[in-house]
Design a protein around this motif. Structure first.
Motif, mmCIF file in Angstrom:
data_model
loop_
_atom_site.group_PDB
_atom_site.id
_atom_site.type_symbol
_atom_site.label_atom_id
_atom_site.label_comp_id
_atom_site.label_asym_id
_atom_site.label_seq_id
_atom_site.Cartn_x
_atom_site.Cartn_y
_atom_site.Cartn_z
ATOM 1 N N LEU A 21 0.791 -1.228 0.000
ATOM 2 C CA LEU A 21 0.000 0.000 0.000
ATOM 3 C C LEU A 21 0.828 1.286 0.000
ATOM 4 C CD1 LEU A 21 -2.841 -1.015 2.485
ATOM 5 C CD2 LEU A 21 -2.908 -1.003 -0.019
ATOM 6 N N ALA A 22 2.054 1.236 0.516
ATOM 7 C CA ALA A 22 2.875 2.452 0.584
ATOM 8 C C ALA A 22 3.488 2.746 -0.781
ATOM 9 C CB ALA A 22 3.984 2.274 1.619
ATOM 10 N N ASP A 23 3.718 4.022 -1.039
ATOM 11 C CA ASP A 23 4.417 4.411 -2.269
ATOM 12 C C ASP A 23 5.901 4.074 -2.166
ATOM 13 O OD1 ASP A 23 2.198 5.511 -3.736
ATOM 14 O OD2 ASP A 23 2.216 7.151 -2.295
ATOM 15 N N ALA A 24 6.431 4.091 -0.949
ATOM 16 C CA ALA A 24 7.816 3.700 -0.683
ATOM 17 C C ALA A 24 7.883 3.280 0.776
ATOM 18 C CB ALA A 24 8.769 4.862 -0.941
ATOM 19 N N TRP A 25 8.826 2.387 1.095
ATOM 20 C CA TRP A 25 9.016 2.008 2.485
ATOM 21 C C TRP A 25 10.401 1.415 2.633
ATOM 22 C CZ3 TRP A 25 9.532 -2.761 5.153
ATOM 23 C CH2 TRP A 25 9.519 -3.899 4.344
ATOM 24 N N GLY A 26 10.874 1.325 3.858
ATOM 25 C CA GLY A 26 12.184 0.742 4.082
ATOM 26 C C GLY A 26 12.506 0.655 5.557
ATOM 27 N N VAL A 27 13.742 0.228 5.810
ATOM 28 C CA VAL A 27 14.240 0.069 7.170
ATOM 29 C C VAL A 27 15.620 0.707 7.221
ATOM 30 C CG1 VAL A 27 14.857 -1.572 8.994
ATOM 31 C CG2 VAL A 27 13.019 -2.127 7.384
ATOM 32 N N ARG A 28 15.863 1.472 8.262
ATOM 33 C CA ARG A 28 17.163 2.109 8.465
ATOM 34 C C ARG A 28 17.665 1.684 9.844
ATOM 35 N NH1 ARG A 28 15.368 7.026 8.265
ATOM 36 N NH2 ARG A 28 15.498 7.536 10.459
ATOM 37 N N THR A 29 18.849 1.085 9.888
ATOM 38 C CA THR A 29 19.401 0.670 11.179
ATOM 39 C C THR A 29 19.951 1.887 11.910
ATOM 40 O OG1 THR A 29 21.531 0.138 10.174
ATOM 41 C CG2 THR A 29 19.939 -1.670 10.405
ATOM 42 N N GLU B 208 6.215 5.997 3.019
ATOM 43 C CA GLU B 208 5.783 7.261 2.444
ATOM 44 C C GLU B 208 4.525 7.043 1.621
ATOM 45 O OE1 GLU B 208 9.037 8.860 0.167
ATOM 46 O OE2 GLU B 208 10.082 9.552 1.978
ATOM 47 N N LEU B 209 3.637 8.022 1.682
ATOM 48 C CA LEU B 209 2.425 8.051 0.867
ATOM 49 C C LEU B 209 2.361 9.404 0.178
ATOM 50 C CD1 LEU B 209 -0.242 6.620 3.347
ATOM 51 C CD2 LEU B 209 0.754 5.447 1.376
ATOM 52 N N ARG B 210 1.948 9.386 -1.060
ATOM 53 C CA ARG B 210 1.725 10.642 -1.783
ATOM 54 C C ARG B 210 0.239 10.913 -1.853
ATOM 55 N NH1 ARG B 210 6.169 8.779 -3.242
ATOM 56 N NH2 ARG B 210 6.180 7.503 -5.096
ATOM 57 N N ARG B 211 -0.119 12.150 -1.556
ATOM 58 C CA ARG B 211 -1.519 12.565 -1.612
ATOM 59 C C ARG B 211 -1.945 12.644 -3.069
ATOM 60 N NH1 ARG B 211 -1.786 18.146 0.652
ATOM 61 N NH2 ARG B 211 -0.923 18.632 -1.362
#
Length: 169
Positions: A141-149, A159-162
């Motif tokens: 569902l997200a426009d972008a996603w990730g993991v940062r240590t 992130e979602l874009r309107r």
């Protein structure tokens, strides 16, 4: 919830919350705060606002269930993009449970077809399961996603874009 900061100013939305260890009552409170903070960014009840609440709930629930150290949630808007981050204080990366979601089938052109296609064999898929779907939802569902240590723990973000039709309230 241990701490809260909300700063709406025009389209600039920022929410920061500290959540206590295993405080699952904080999840609906966070959804409510996020909904309030996003009112100036997008109209309430829009698809983007609903998805933001769902995905934030999933990440917060994961952090609170899988760690014993609480979490920090931050939501910020830059233009038409919302970014939500959930930081926990436990090492190790999250792993989506692929048996918790129906398979995605690629057709001859490489496009993903309908979920649960008849030719899909996914013996371990638990259709009635209630756990393990959070990261699958975020991924889809997200426009972008990730993991940062981090030095201690990690940040899982999306992130979602309107959509233009959802414009500022």
């Amino acid at each position: 919830m241990e701490g809260e900061e909300v700063r709406p100013a025009g389209e600039d939305v920022r929410l920061r919350r500290r959540l206590g260890s295993a405080d699952l009552t904080a999840v609906p409170e966070l959804r409510h705060s996020l909904r309030q903070a996003l009112r100036r960014w997008t109209r309430s009840g829009t698809e983007t606002a609903d998805v933001a609440e769902l995905l934030a709930s999933e990440l917060v629930t994961n952090a609170l269930i899988h760690t014993d150290h609480g979490a920090v949630v931050t939501a910020a808007v830059a233009g038409s993009t919302l970014r939500v981050e959930v930081r926990d204080f436990v090492p190790g990366l999250p792993v989506p449970d692929v048996t918790a979601a129906p398979p995605r089938i690629a057709d001859d052109e490489g496009d993903e077809g309908d979920e649960g296609d008849d030719c899909a064999e996914f013996e371990d898929f638990d259709e009635l399961g209630t756990h393990g779907r959070g990261l699958i939802l975020v991924e889809r569902l997200a426009d972008a996603w990730g993991v940062r240590t981090q030095a201690v723990g990690k940040v899982v973000w999306f992130e979602l874009r309107r959509h233009e039709s959802e414009g500022p309230a």
